[in-house]
Design a protein around this motif. Sequence first.
Motif, PDB file in Angstrom:
ATOM      1  N   PRO A  36       0.821  -1.211   0.000  1.00 32.95           N
ATOM      2  CA  PRO A  36       0.000   0.000   0.000  1.00 32.95           C
ATOM      3  C   PRO A  36       0.857   1.263   0.000  1.00 32.95           C
ATOM      4  CG  PRO A  36      -0.706  -1.537   1.706  1.00 32.95           C
ATOM      5  CD  PRO A  36       0.596  -2.043   1.167  1.00 32.95           C
ATOM      6  N   HIS A  37       0.359   2.317  -0.627  1.00 34.26           N
ATOM      7  CA  HIS A  37       1.074   3.592  -0.694  1.00 34.26           C
ATOM      8  C   HIS A  37       1.416   4.077   0.713  1.00 34.26           C
ATOM      9  CE1 HIS A  37       2.272   7.565  -1.940  1.00 34.26           C
ATOM     10  NE2 HIS A  37       1.421   8.081  -1.060  1.00 34.26           N
ATOM     11  N   GLY A  38       2.678   4.392   0.934  1.00 29.92           N
ATOM     12  CA  GLY A  38       3.118   4.930   2.216  1.00 29.92           C
ATOM     13  C   GLY A  38       3.302   3.913   3.318  1.00 29.92           C
ATOM     14  N   ALA A  39       3.059   2.648   3.024  1.00 29.91           N
ATOM     15  CA  ALA A  39       3.202   1.613   4.048  1.00 29.91           C
ATOM     16  C   ALA A  39       4.680   1.393   4.378  1.00 29.91           C
ATOM     17  CB  ALA A  39       2.571   0.310   3.572  1.00 29.91           C
ATOM     18  N   CYS A  40       4.928   0.843   5.529  1.00 26.55           N
ATOM     19  CA  CYS A  40       6.299   0.572   5.970  1.00 26.55           C
ATOM     20  C   CYS A  40       6.969  -0.430   5.037  1.00 26.55           C
ATOM     21  CB  CYS A  40       6.293   0.019   7.385  1.00 26.55           C
ATOM     22  SG  CYS A  40       5.607   1.143   8.602  1.00 26.55           S
ATOM     23  N   SER A  41       8.257  -0.189   4.778  1.00 28.82           N
ATOM     24  CA  SER A  41       9.020  -1.079   3.913  1.00 28.82           C
ATOM     25  C   SER A  41       9.918  -2.017   4.693  1.00 28.82           C
ATOM     26  CB  SER A  41       9.884  -0.265   2.948  1.00 28.82           C
ATOM     27  OG  SER A  41       9.080   0.517   2.116  1.00 28.82           O
ATOM     28  N   SER A  42      10.247  -1.635   5.935  1.00 29.80           N
ATOM     29  CA  SER A  42      11.183  -2.445   6.708  1.00 29.80           C
ATOM     30  C   SER A  42      10.712  -2.566   8.153  1.00 29.80           C
ATOM     31  CB  SER A  42      12.579  -1.810   6.686  1.00 29.80           C
ATOM     32  OG  SER A  42      12.561  -0.588   7.403  1.00 29.80           O
ATOM     33  N   LEU A  43      11.282  -3.535   8.853  1.00 27.28           N
ATOM     34  CA  LEU A  43      10.953  -3.732  10.261  1.00 27.28           C
ATOM     35  C   LEU A  43      11.343  -2.502  11.068  1.00 27.28           C
ATOM     36  CD1 LEU A  43       9.949  -5.482  12.574  1.00 27.28           C
ATOM     37  CD2 LEU A  43      12.234  -6.514  12.682  1.00 27.28           C
ATOM     38  N   GLY A  44      12.496  -1.916  10.762  1.00 28.64           N
ATOM     39  CA  GLY A  44      12.930  -0.721  11.480  1.00 28.64           C
ATOM     40  C   GLY A  44      11.955   0.431  11.329  1.00 28.64           C
ATOM     41  N   GLU A  45      11.439   0.615  10.104  1.00 28.60           N
ATOM     42  CA  GLU A  45      10.471   1.688   9.852  1.00 28.60           C
ATOM     43  C   GLU A  45       9.164   1.428  10.608  1.00 28.60           C
ATOM     44  OE1 GLU A  45       8.374   3.984   6.070  1.00 28.60           O
ATOM     45  OE2 GLU A  45       9.558   2.180   5.697  1.00 28.60           O
ATOM     46  N   LEU A  46       8.716   0.179  10.627  1.00 29.52           N
ATOM     47  CA  LEU A  46       7.501  -0.178  11.351  1.00 29.52           C
ATOM     48  C   LEU A  46       7.660   0.111  12.842  1.00 29.52           C
ATOM     49  CD1 LEU A  46       4.692  -1.530  11.579  1.00 29.52           C
ATOM     50  CD2 LEU A  46       5.901  -3.719  11.755  1.00 29.52           C
ATOM     51  N   LEU A  47       8.758  -0.314  13.425  1.00 28.82           N
ATOM     52  CA  LEU A  47       8.980  -0.094  14.858  1.00 28.82           C
ATOM     53  C   LEU A  47       9.146   1.387  15.175  1.00 28.82           C
ATOM     54  CD1 LEU A  47      11.288  -3.142  15.640  1.00 28.82           C
ATOM     55  CD2 LEU A  47       8.883  -2.831  16.297  1.00 28.82           C
ATOM     56  N   GLU A  48       9.748   2.138  14.267  1.00 28.91           N
ATOM     57  CA  GLU A  48       9.890   3.585  14.457  1.00 28.91           C
ATOM     58  C   GLU A  48       8.506   4.250  14.507  1.00 28.91           C
ATOM     59  OE1 GLU A  48      11.897   7.456  12.242  1.00 28.91           O
ATOM     60  OE2 GLU A  48      12.232   5.460  11.435  1.00 28.91           O
ATOM     61  N   ARG A  49       7.619   3.856  13.598  1.00 28.24           N
ATOM     62  CA  ARG A  49       6.259   4.419  13.600  1.00 28.24           C
ATOM     63  C   ARG A  49       5.505   4.013  14.863  1.00 28.24           C
ATOM     64  NH1 ARG A  49       3.847   4.083   7.451  1.00 28.24           N
ATOM     65  NH2 ARG A  49       5.604   5.108   6.432  1.00 28.24           N
ATOM     66  N   MET A  50       5.674   2.760  15.284  1.00 29.18           N
ATOM     67  CA  MET A  50       4.994   2.304  16.499  1.00 29.18           C
ATOM     68  C   MET A  50       5.493   3.076  17.716  1.00 29.18           C
ATOM     69  SD  MET A  50       4.758  -1.801  15.745  1.00 29.18           S
ATOM     70  CE  MET A  50       4.055  -2.209  17.332  1.00 29.18           C
ATOM     71  N   GLU A  51       6.788   3.373  17.753  1.00 32.64           N
ATOM     72  CA  GLU A  51       7.329   4.158  18.862  1.00 32.64           C
ATOM     73  C   GLU A  51       6.733   5.565  18.846  1.00 32.64           C
ATOM     74  OE1 GLU A  51      11.576   5.635  20.756  1.00 32.64           O
ATOM     75  OE2 GLU A  51      11.590   4.072  19.231  1.00 32.64           O
ATOM     76  N   GLY A  52       6.607   6.156  17.673  1.00 29.58           N
ATOM     77  CA  GLY A  52       5.991   7.479  17.575  1.00 29.58           C
ATOM     78  C   GLY A  52       4.548   7.473  18.039  1.00 29.58           C
ATOM     79  N   GLU A  53       3.799   6.443  17.671  1.00 26.43           N
ATOM     80  CA  GLU A  53       2.399   6.328  18.094  1.00 26.43           C
ATOM     81  C   GLU A  53       2.267   6.184  19.607  1.00 26.43           C
ATOM     82  OE1 GLU A  53       0.043   4.121  14.527  1.00 26.43           O
ATOM     83  OE2 GLU A  53       1.440   2.902  15.671  1.00 26.43           O
ATOM     84  N   ALA A  54       3.297   5.665  20.255  1.00 23.57           N
ATOM     85  CA  ALA A  54       3.260   5.447  21.696  1.00 23.57           C
ATOM     86  C   ALA A  54       3.671   6.693  22.479  1.00 23.57           C
ATOM     87  CB  ALA A  54       4.176   4.270  22.061  1.00 23.57           C
ATOM     88  N   HIS A  55       3.991   7.786  21.791  1.00 25.34           N
ATOM     89  CA  HIS A  55       4.373   9.025  22.477  1.00 25.34           C
ATOM     90  C   HIS A  55       3.283   9.387  23.485  1.00 25.34           C
ATOM     91  CE1 HIS A  55       5.299  13.199  23.254  1.00 25.34           C
ATOM     92  NE2 HIS A  55       6.452  13.045  22.628  1.00 25.34           N
TER      93      HIS A  55
END
Length: 133
Positions: free
Chosen positions: A45-64
């Motif tokens: 999907p457009h804009g979806a995470c490409s790597s595990l690192g990117e996914l975890l980075e977004r999850m960390e941001g959501e947990a702010h």
Amino acid sequence: DAGVSVAGPLYVGPMHDLSVVRQMRGHSQMLGWDDERIAWSTKKPHGACSSLGELLERMEGEAHPLVGLGIFKVPDVTKTAGARTMPAIKRLLAALQDDGFVAERSHVDGTAFKTNASAEEVRSFVRMLEADA
């Protein structure tokens, strides 16, 4: 009132435990998994995470701890703001952050983000970015 919709129950707690996500990121980095590509079973999907690192980075941001409830999608906010052109998500988040808001991409949708700005403030930024373009 015909304009009111009721749904529920609604979970309003945190999406992720920040300490757990940080531990996951640390283990991923230690094991060299950060650059591991995500294998999509369908077209990515457009804009979806490409790597595990990117996914975890977004999850960390959501947990702010200051990020607000709910998720905004750039196409939806653009439409409700009455703007004709959709801003790039990175540009919108940078504008919000520059003004002191917490604004983080979401792992849920490639065009989604979370922020402590109100819906009207987000729409105002969309209109401002369109005027500056």
